[in-house]
Every structure is written in C-alpha cells, then in structure tokens.
Motif scaffolding. Structure first.
Motif, PDB file in Angstrom:
ATOM      1  N   SER A  78       7.973   9.764   4.219  1.00  0.00           N
ATOM      2  CA  SER A  78       7.591  10.125   5.595  1.00  0.00           C
ATOM      3  C   SER A  78       8.375  11.352   6.037  1.00  0.00           C
ATOM      4  O   SER A  78       9.578  11.465   5.804  1.00  0.00           O
TER       5      SER A  78
ATOM      6  N   ASP B 159       1.845   9.233   3.527  1.00  0.00           N
ATOM      7  CA  ASP B 159       3.297   9.075   3.434  1.00  0.00           C
ATOM      8  C   ASP B 159       3.655   7.690   2.927  1.00  0.00           C
ATOM      9  O   ASP B 159       2.870   6.737   3.042  1.00  0.00           O
TER      10      ASP B 159
ATOM     11  N   ASP C  89       2.581  10.521   8.227  1.00  0.00           N
ATOM     12  CA  ASP C  89       3.688   9.838   8.915  1.00  0.00           C
ATOM     13  C   ASP C  89       3.301   8.531   9.606  1.00  0.00           C
ATOM     14  O   ASP C  89       3.796   8.229  10.691  1.00  0.00           O
TER      15      ASP C  89
END
Length: 426
Positions: free
Chosen positions: A18, A65, A119
């Motif tokens: 991330s 991510d 993310d």
C-alpha cells in the motif's frame, strides 16, 4: 500452468505494498498497449482499462495494493500441498488473484471495463476518491475470499486514532528495575473476516503482563497494519515485581543498565488497553456473520506521545456510528486526544438481476453456492454510493489468513473461479 497463475507470479514480483503505485501502473499501461486497450489513471492512482468505443456491460474491479507486514516487501512465492503461500511474508493473493483474472481476460480481448484501485488496504483510498467514470451497468468485484460465496453485502468501517502525551521524568527512588517484554509471531489475521476466531492480540497480552505486575510504562510499540490483528509487540517497563510470561510466544528480559530517572507514561494508557473489549461486540444471526466488532491494531511510542490505532466495523451504519462514538468517549475519559478517519459505509445486502445471474452460473459449477454478506470492508459499498446505477456482486477463490504470514490461496480454487468469471462475462 494456467495464464492466471503465470500472471499472478509475474505481478507478485512487482512492488505493491500500500502506498506504492508507479511500478504496477507502468506494468498495466504497457499491458494495455499490448492488447489494444485504452488506459486512464486518476490522481489517486486508480487505473481503468477499456476498449476504444467500448460497449462493456460489466466492470471487473480489484484493488492492486497488498498488506505488507514489513515495509517494501516483495513476496517470495512458495507452492506447497496445492497452495501458493509466501516465505516469511504475506502473499498478496488479496487482491493479486483478482488482478490476475482481469489481466488474463484482457489478454483474451474481452470488451469489459477493468478497474484496478489503489490503497484499499489503508482506507479504501482509491475507491473513496475515484475520478474515473464507470459506464457499465454491472460490477463484479473480485476481492472475496471464499469459494462458493457470492457476496452481496459487507461491513462498513471507521479508523480511530488516539494520542496520549502525559509523561513525566521521575527519579528512580524506589529502585525499580527495567524489563523488556516482547511477543512475536502470533497468528495475526484480518481484523474483519478473522475477528470471531479469538486470535490472540499481541497488544492486549503485553498490557495484561504490565497491568497485573504493576509495571510503569516507558515504551510500547506493536501491531503491523490498522486492518490486521497484531502479531508482534514490544514494551519496556519499570517495576519492583518481575513480570511473568503469560504466553508461549512471549519473552521477558531484564535491562541491565538502570537509569537514575525514568520517563514514565501515564497509567491511563495501560488501563485503557487492559480493560478494552477487543473483538466481536455483536453477532447477526440472520446473516450468519459478525454484526459489529472493533480491533486494537497498533500502539506506537513517538517523541512525546503514545498513539493507539483502532479499527471498528459494523454491518449497520447506525451501529458503526455508535461503536465509534462510545470508543471515542472512553478514550477521552482516559485523557486521549481522539480523531476518526477512513470511514466507509456498510453495503446493505442487495439481490437483483445481476446477482441472480451470477448465482445461476455459479450453481452450475458449484451446487453449494450461496449468497453471503461478510464482516469486512469491500469497495463495493463505496461504488454503490458513487455510481447508483451499478448492480454489484463480489466473488473470489479460497484465500486463507489474509493480512498474515500464514496467507495462502488454493490453486484449484483459483482455476475454479476463473471458469465462473469467464462465463459471467460472456
């Protein structure tokens, strides 16, 4: 080896913790060019690929991510007993397998929208701030983690950040001794889907040793990610009563050099952690899933303060607000400064013509297929709010122990799901 597995191994070698974006974005751009797709990247690093003049009816969506328990980790894949896992790290099958399905379908020239979001694991940032337009009628999210389940609802969540700066430099007039308490390599796990399994919480275990042996806190650090059950922690305490080991993964060492003065933090910090009711707060019998939970995820000693990070979840938005409010009030009673962020809504279970189509196709491949709601945050809830026209379902292969060193994915399940996805998008 199938194309999906080849792609999964290829993208696993790309840095995808991330907050890391550029390498994967470049990979997808080149991949899209190779197979004659247009690509669009917004200012929060989401990627959308589609054919020019696309007539797509289905948008496939996965986040790219992965949770890295150690920063900048690139997983080293191991194949064992029919599973892929990683050597001393998370695997990133969550959600690397979903991305691999999408890339494999792009290689088959399927006219779909392919949305890779950024993310997700640190607050669903890409989904929350998306600036790309989805024109398809339906969305198939590929971030579920149990074969046979068609997810049509999920928990909402909110992160709580608390800071306590009360500390004093005091003389060691009572000849207290220093001890370092460490706990390592607990099972860990996802603080949503694994929260009902009573997995030991490293922070709670250390707080128990400190509280029950009258320790005074000098330093406390532990936990890996805000959406993980903490597996590792370490504290330094001053005490006249040597603490005892309370878990087989715990070690306690006396610090030989004892200073004449201690910088001690307030007892309120350990009091809160010790008394905090971590885990499941309510179960939903109708959905057969945890209704409301909260996890103490991270404790970190900074220059002049100690920071706590917690993650609350609920299948009901009102109950989510209630547990957030109650926890914040309790923290304030212990003189913490508190803020909340990263909130995302619950996805109320929704059956419609698209979910019914997914169900009927799934049933042909797996007679035990059923609708489910999960106690974890899926980006679907956000997309339902941002794109009201979308009808959404979520499926995925068998992924065990995500967000932990024990994460693994069934190779057979990868292939089973890919057949179903292929038929859904025909």
């Amino acid at each position: 080896m199938s194309l999906v597995q080849e792609i999964f191994k290829e993208i696993t070698a790309i840095p995808r913790c991330s907050g890391t974006h550029n390498e994967f974005i470049d990979y997808v751009k080149n991949y899209a060019k190779k197979y004659n797709y247009e690509y669009f990247v917004d200012n929060v690093n989401n990627i959308l690929c589609k054919k020019k003049d696309s007539k797509s009816k289905i948008c496939l969506q996965s986040h790219y991510d992965i949770v890295c328990l150690i920063d900048n980790t690139i997983p080293e894949i191991i194949e064992q007993d029919g599973y892929y896992m990683a050597k001393n790290s998370t695997l990133g099958a969550d959600n690397g397998i979903g991305c691999s399905y999408m890339l494999a379908l792009m290689a088959q020239d399927k006219d779909l929208e392919y949305l890779f979001t950024s993310d997700e694991e640190i607050g669903l940032i890409g989904a929350n701030d998306i600036k790309l337009d989805i024109t398809s009628e339906f969305m198939l999210n590929l971030d579920s983690e149990e074969e046979g389940e068609i997810c049509i609802g999920c928990a909402g969540g909110v992160d709580i950040i608390a800071k306590h700066s009360s500390h004093n430099l005091v003389p060691n007039t009572n000849n207290l001794k220093l001890y370092e308490i460490s706990i390592t390599k607990l099972r860990g796990g996802h603080s949503g889907v694994n929260i009902h399994e009573n997995i030991p919480n490293a922070l709670k275990l250390i707080a128990k040793s400190i509280k029950e042996y009258n320790g005074k806190l000098l330093d406390f650090n532990g936990g890996e990610r805000i959406n993980s059950i903490p597996a590792n922690a370490k504290a330094i305490i001053a005490t006249s009563t040597p603490p005892l080991i309370t878990h087989e993964n715990m070690t306690i060492e006396e610090v030989k050099e004892i200073p004449q003065h201690f910088n001690l933090y307030s007892d309120e910090i350990i009091d809160f952690i010790y008394n905090f009711e971590n885990g499941v707060r309510e179960f939903n019998d109708e959905l057969g899933v945890v209704e409301t939970s909260i996890n103490l995820a991270i404790v970190k000693t900074q220059i002049n303060e100690i920071v706590l990070k917690l993650s609350a979840r609920s299948m009901d938005n009102n109950k989510l607000n209630e547990i957030k409010t109650k926890t914040c009030e309790d923290l304030k009673k212990h003189n913490f400064e508190v803020e909340s962020k990263g909130k995302y809504p619950a996805w109320k279970p929704d059956k419609n013509e698209f979910t019914q189509t997914v169900y009927e196709i799934y049933k042909k491949h797996n007679p035990k297929a059923e609708f489910r709601a999960i106690h974890a945050g899926l980006e679907c809830a956000i997309f339902k709010e941002k794109f009201p026209h979308l009808k959404v379902a979520s499926i995925g292969p068998n992924i065990y122990n995500p967000h932990s060193y024990n994460e693994k994915v069934s190779i057979n399940s990868i292939e089973n799901l890919y057949k179903i996805v292929n038929e859904i998008v025909l």
